[in-house]
Design an enzyme around this catalytic site. Structure first.
Site, short mmCIF file in Angstrom:
data_model
loop_
_atom_site.label_atom_id
_atom_site.label_comp_id
_atom_site.label_asym_id
_atom_site.label_seq_id
_atom_site.Cartn_x
_atom_site.Cartn_y
_atom_site.Cartn_z
N LYS A 140 -13.14 2.73 -2.30
CA LYS A 140 -14.08 3.16 -1.25
C LYS A 140 -15.11 4.10 -1.87
O LYS A 140 -16.31 3.98 -1.61
CB LYS A 140 -13.34 3.91 -0.12
CG LYS A 140 -12.54 3.04 0.83
CD LYS A 140 -12.01 3.90 1.99
CE LYS A 140 -11.13 3.11 2.94
NZ LYS A 140 -10.56 3.91 4.03
N GLU A 197 0.83 -1.21 0.00
CA GLU A 197 0.00 0.00 0.00
C GLU A 197 0.87 1.27 0.00
O GLU A 197 0.47 2.31 -0.51
CB GLU A 197 -0.94 -0.02 1.22
CG GLU A 197 -2.12 0.91 1.09
CD GLU A 197 -3.21 0.66 2.14
OE1 GLU A 197 -3.38 -0.49 2.59
OE2 GLU A 197 -3.88 1.62 2.51
N HIS A 228 7.53 -26.77 0.88
CA HIS A 228 6.78 -27.84 0.23
C HIS A 228 5.65 -27.27 -0.63
O HIS A 228 4.69 -27.98 -0.93
CB HIS A 228 6.23 -28.79 1.29
CG HIS A 228 7.32 -29.34 2.15
ND1 HIS A 228 7.98 -30.50 1.86
CD2 HIS A 228 7.91 -28.83 3.26
CE1 HIS A 228 8.91 -30.71 2.77
NE2 HIS A 228 8.90 -29.70 3.62
O1 PA5 Z 1 -2.96 1.94 5.95
C1 PA5 Z 1 -4.05 2.47 5.78
O2 PA5 Z 1 -4.17 3.70 5.79
C2 PA5 Z 1 -5.29 1.64 5.56
O3 PA5 Z 1 -5.02 0.29 5.47
C3 PA5 Z 1 -6.25 1.85 6.71
O4 PA5 Z 1 -5.69 1.37 7.90
C4 PA5 Z 1 -7.59 1.16 6.45
O5 PA5 Z 1 -8.12 1.56 5.21
C5 PA5 Z 1 -8.59 1.50 7.54
O6 PA5 Z 1 -8.75 2.89 7.63
P1 PA5 Z 1 -9.37 3.56 8.90
O7 PA5 Z 1 -8.43 3.40 10.04
O8 PA5 Z 1 -9.54 4.99 8.53
O9 PA5 Z 1 -10.68 2.88 9.16
#
Ligand code: PA5
Length: 462
Positions: A431, A288, A317
């Site tokens: 989203k 990410e 394996h």
């Molecule tokens: O790393 C990130 O920003 C995302 O993975 C968030 O943790 C995830 O989308 C959840 O977001 P939030 O904490 O706003 O609910």
């Protein structure tokens, strides 16, 4: 923690490796990344977490002491960075069958459930397992708007209010969110829920060492001050601008050079069950943070490296055949321990049978460590890039070190790649499309865009 990168280099694996001269040639980019890491440090609030949470740790421990005897289970509702860190730390530092142990064998701590996904079966089955009126629900969302987490919150609030009434429900919900913005903080204030904060400048995947991870860990008896102590130790190591002294910078530089020669996959393979979910947490952090369309100048670059989670010896394996003989597109990272927390010895049952007899008297500890070394050797012989990270033993301090190490490495890789490692526009896009499909106000333009998209052709659906 030690990081051995011999098997990344041509000196050790031949022409498929990285020549030391390539590291030298990277010097201008390294100098630039070093400057950026220093200049941007004030904005990287996650780097202060090892130091600025003395009061927060005390507050968390006091809250745990007040609440833990009143509950059977601590349930996390959160997704992405709000779930993967707590999962990784719990698996690393507690018994693998923690929830099944008798309470006294759990240090008199509650069971832990981390519910990230919204598969409807998940919550229904959870309530087959726990009585919600005997749980504390930790709703973790930095933005306070994530549909998965907020919908879980709404469901549990209704269940609790029906069973307990509004007043008593309050004691069963604790929120971890931004202090100022978002629906969750507004609701928490209006409805009177206990709240811990995700500090400004700490994004989801960099938040494990904030109350996001510290609160669930503390409820399960984990030494959270020890986690932060380990992170501070790693911060000391990561202060040097000399990549030969800074393991996180070297890790990132080697990955960057590997990416430039087509190593598009980073496989993290712990040789300890306790570290298995560190690989899941790393997969989110690396993917990410570094998978980006645009660079910092706004040019389209479409960069990133696909993280893969593996486990030794299990995946010897399963996946290792591919790593040995498939495309030269991977960097393997072995994650080992010098000492396991338990020892088990294989009996000398079949000493008369040479093909089994050699195992007699050997410990599983030695067998697993030897398999790690043997796999490293075989990959190096096949000209495959790998490096090995070794921690002395799994402890709160070494887990804190590992988390912080990977976070700094990710931030530094982002600088070398010239991208913003801290945003996630691709996640936001999905989203937004969901909000539009549900007709959320403010998403009308996105809805029109979706409606105008070409429909699927029936002839390609079998
Ligand atoms: O790393 C990130 O920003 C995302 O993975 C968030 O943790 C995830 O989308 C959840 O977001 P939030 O904490 O706003 O609910």
């Amino acid at each position: 923690m030690k990081m051995d990168y011999n098997n990344m280099l041509t000196e050790h694996i031949g022409e498929k490796g990285i020549p030391v001269s390539a590291l030298e040639a990277l010097k201008p980019a390294i100098d630039k990344a070093n400057r950026a890491m220093s200049e941007k440090r004030p904005q990287m609030a996650w780097r202060d977490l090892p130091y600025n949470q003395v009061k927060i740790v005390a507050d968390i421990n006091a809250y745990v002491a007040e609440m833990k005897d009143q509950i059977d289970a601590f349930v996390v509702f959160g997704i992405g960075g709000s779930a993967l860190g707590p999962l990784a730390v719990q698996q690393a530092l507690n018994h693998p069958h923690y929830n099944e142990l008798l309470r006294e064998k759990r240090g008199n701590n509650p069971r832990l459930y981390i519910v990230d996904n919204i598969d409807p079966e998940r919550l229904v089955y959870l309530f087959d397992t726990v009585d919600p009126t005997r749980c504390l629900f930790n709703v973790i969302s930095k933005s306070g708007s994530t549909s998965e987490t907020m919908s879980q919150f709404m469901i549990i609030k209704e269940i609790l209010e029906e069973k307990l009434g509004i007043e008593k429900t309050r004691k069963h919900i604790v929120c971890t969110t931004d202090a100022k913005s978002g629906n969750l903080i507004t609701i928490a204030k209006e409805e009177g829920y206990k709240t811990f904060y995700v500090p400004d400048g700490v994004g989801g995947r960099f938040s494990e060492l904030s109350p996001v991870g510290l609160l669930p860990a503390a409820f399960c008896g984990i030494d959270i001050a020890g986690l932060l102590e380990g992170a501070a130790q790693m911060d000391d190591l990561c202060k040097s601008d000399d990549i030969h002294k800074n393991p996180a910078y070297m890790y990132a530089a080697l990955h960057y050079l590997g990416m430039n020669t087509g190593k598009n996959i980073s496989v993290l393979m712990p040789y300890a069950d306790g570290l298995k979910l560190i690989a899941d947490w790393y997969a989110q952090l690396w993917a990410e943070s570094l998978g980006k369309k645009y660079n910092l100048k706004g040019d389209i670059v479409n960069v990133g490296q696909t993280p893969v989670r593996a486990l030794g010896a299990t995946d010897q394996h399963s996946q290792v055949q591919l790593y040995m003989e498939g495309p030269y597109d991977k960097i393997m990272i072995f994650l080992g321990v010098e000492e396991y927390r338990e020892t088990i010895t294989i009996p000398k049952t079949y000493s008369h049978m040479p093909s089994l007899g050699f195992l007699g008297g050997v410990t599983h500890n030695d067998l697993l460590q030897t398999q790690q070394v043997a796999t490293e050797y075989a990959l190096a012989q096949a000209g495959r890039m790998s490096m090995t990270i070794t921690i002395p033993k799994i402890t709160p301090q070494t887990v804190g070190q590992l988390l912080y190490f990977f976070e700094v490495a990710t931030a530094y890789a982002g600088e070398l790649m010239g991208i913003d490692a801290f945003d996630q526009p691709g996640v936001e896009e999905g989203k937004n499309a969901t909000y539009a499909m549900f007709g959320r106000p403010g998403y009308e333009a996105k809805k029109a865009e979706l409606d105008a998209a070409p429909t699927k052709s029936a002839k390609y659906i079998i």
